[in-house]
Scaffold this active site. Structure first.
Site, mmCIF file in Angstrom:
data_model
loop_
_atom_site.group_PDB
_atom_site.id
_atom_site.type_symbol
_atom_site.label_atom_id
_atom_site.label_comp_id
_atom_site.label_asym_id
_atom_site.label_seq_id
_atom_site.Cartn_x
_atom_site.Cartn_y
_atom_site.Cartn_z
ATOM 1 N N HIS A 5 0.816 -1.227 0.000
ATOM 2 C CA HIS A 5 0.000 0.000 0.000
ATOM 3 C C HIS A 5 0.848 1.276 0.000
ATOM 4 O O HIS A 5 0.295 2.368 -0.168
ATOM 5 C CB HIS A 5 -0.932 0.040 1.214
ATOM 6 C CG HIS A 5 -2.023 -0.975 1.182
ATOM 7 N ND1 HIS A 5 -2.850 -1.150 0.098
ATOM 8 C CD2 HIS A 5 -2.426 -1.881 2.114
ATOM 9 C CE1 HIS A 5 -3.723 -2.126 0.352
ATOM 10 N NE2 HIS A 5 -3.472 -2.584 1.566
ATOM 11 N N HIS A 12 -6.742 -6.910 -0.457
ATOM 12 C CA HIS A 12 -6.794 -5.472 -0.721
ATOM 13 C C HIS A 12 -5.953 -5.147 -1.957
ATOM 14 O O HIS A 12 -4.898 -5.755 -2.172
ATOM 15 C CB HIS A 12 -6.267 -4.682 0.477
ATOM 16 C CG HIS A 12 -7.017 -4.943 1.746
ATOM 17 N ND1 HIS A 12 -6.583 -5.877 2.671
ATOM 18 C CD2 HIS A 12 -8.159 -4.407 2.240
ATOM 19 C CE1 HIS A 12 -7.442 -5.900 3.687
ATOM 20 N NE2 HIS A 12 -8.402 -5.029 3.444
#
Length: 312
Positions: free
Chosen positions: A122, A161
């Protein structure tokens, strides 16, 4: 050849607040699950700044160094924290990923699993986020391209994710195929199919809530593997997040433990056909501790099976 396990005790020093899902216990659980397995065990070195600068600008390094606390904890965004040991742990996470590349390309091992934290997929160019400080896999991929002279690499991210950070860091990198499968809608809200990178080298595969192992296996064989085969990478990277497991508290996919072993087996089999079996896998998410440990063990068992079982 065999499989390397790369980790470091410093990664236990990245301490998050009580109740935070990305906790020290995650790495303890993974390493406990891998005890006794036929692995070449190595300590992750500290990355140097020049390595991190392969993907992140100097301003990102300077901001993190300035934010690092001497005591207690600081909050960088809604869910990303730093303790006094966090920056050292993050440098180890990058160093471990880069060392894995070096070991695989030197022929010391067939493949490697990098069990470090904080995770990385991320972290964007100048934004720590989603529990991540540096883009571990993206940096390792650039290391393989820039310092080892590879022509093409591929990254498969099966974390639940979207790997927005890896996408951001490699958006303009034509030599890196990035494939992310992820639940949508879900944090961080990116990963739509129209996000294809500057050279069309990024493929996002949004998955509906409840997607199970049977459907995922069809997606892997029907979409992901053919994309990799067509690209013909010289090394395959895996962002190994295990939060697509049915028991994970942060998402709503329904993969089983054995699915992660099967996915890894298929990726390694393809790597064996097209890039000499060279695979580097880095730990990303997974927040139900028993499911995380069991899934990581299944993943590593498949790496071992692909790499052979010679003890060193």
């Amino acid at each position: 050849m065999t499989t390397a396990l790369i980790t470091h005790d410093d990664c236990h020093g990245h301490v998050t607040p009580d109740g935070h899902p990305e906790q020290v216990a995650r790495l303890h659980e993974v390493l406990r699950a891998l005890e006794g397995k036929d692995l070449l065990r190595r300590e992750a070195p500290m990355a140097d700044d020049a390595t991190i600068l392969l993907c992140h600008p100097l301003a990102h390094l300077e901001a993190l160094n300035a934010a690092a606390p001497d005591t207690g904890s600081v909050q960088l965004d809604a869910d990303t924290h730093m303790s006094p040991g966090s920056l050292k742990a993050a440098y180890r996470a990058v160093g471990g990923a880069v060392q894995a590349v070096d070991m695989v390309l030197a022929g010391e091992v067939q493949n490697a699993f990098v069990a470090t934290r904080p995770p990385g997929h991320h972290a964007e160019k100048q934004s720590p986020m989603g529990f991540c400080l540096f883009g571990n896999v993206a940096i390792a991929a650039k290391h393989a391209l820039e310092r080892h002279g590879l022509s093409r690499v591929a990254i498969v991210d099966f974390d639940v994710h979207h790997g927005n950070g890896t996408q951001d860091l490699l958006w303009d990198e034509a030599r890196a195929l990035f494939i992310s499968s992820h639940e949508m809608p879900l944090y961080p809200g990116t990963g739509a199919q129209h996000e294809v990178g500057a050279h069309g080298q990024i493929t996002n595969i949004p998955l509906s809530t409840g997607t199970d192992g049977g459907l995922y296996r069809k997606i892997l064989t029907g979409r992901i593997l053919p994309l990799i085969e067509t690209f013909e990478p010289e090394m395959l990277f895996i962002s190994a997040g295990f939060d697509a497991h049915k028991d994970d508290p942060l998402a709503s996919l329904a993969l089983e433990t054995e699915d992660f072993g099967w996915i890894t087996d298929q990726l390694c089999a393809l790597a064996g056909r097209i890039c000499g079996g060279r695979v580097v896998s880095c730990l990303e998410g997974g927040y139900n501790l028993p499911a995380l440990g069991a899934s990581a063990a299944a993943h590593v068992d498949a790496l071992i099976a692909a790499g052979g079982s010679s003890l060193r």
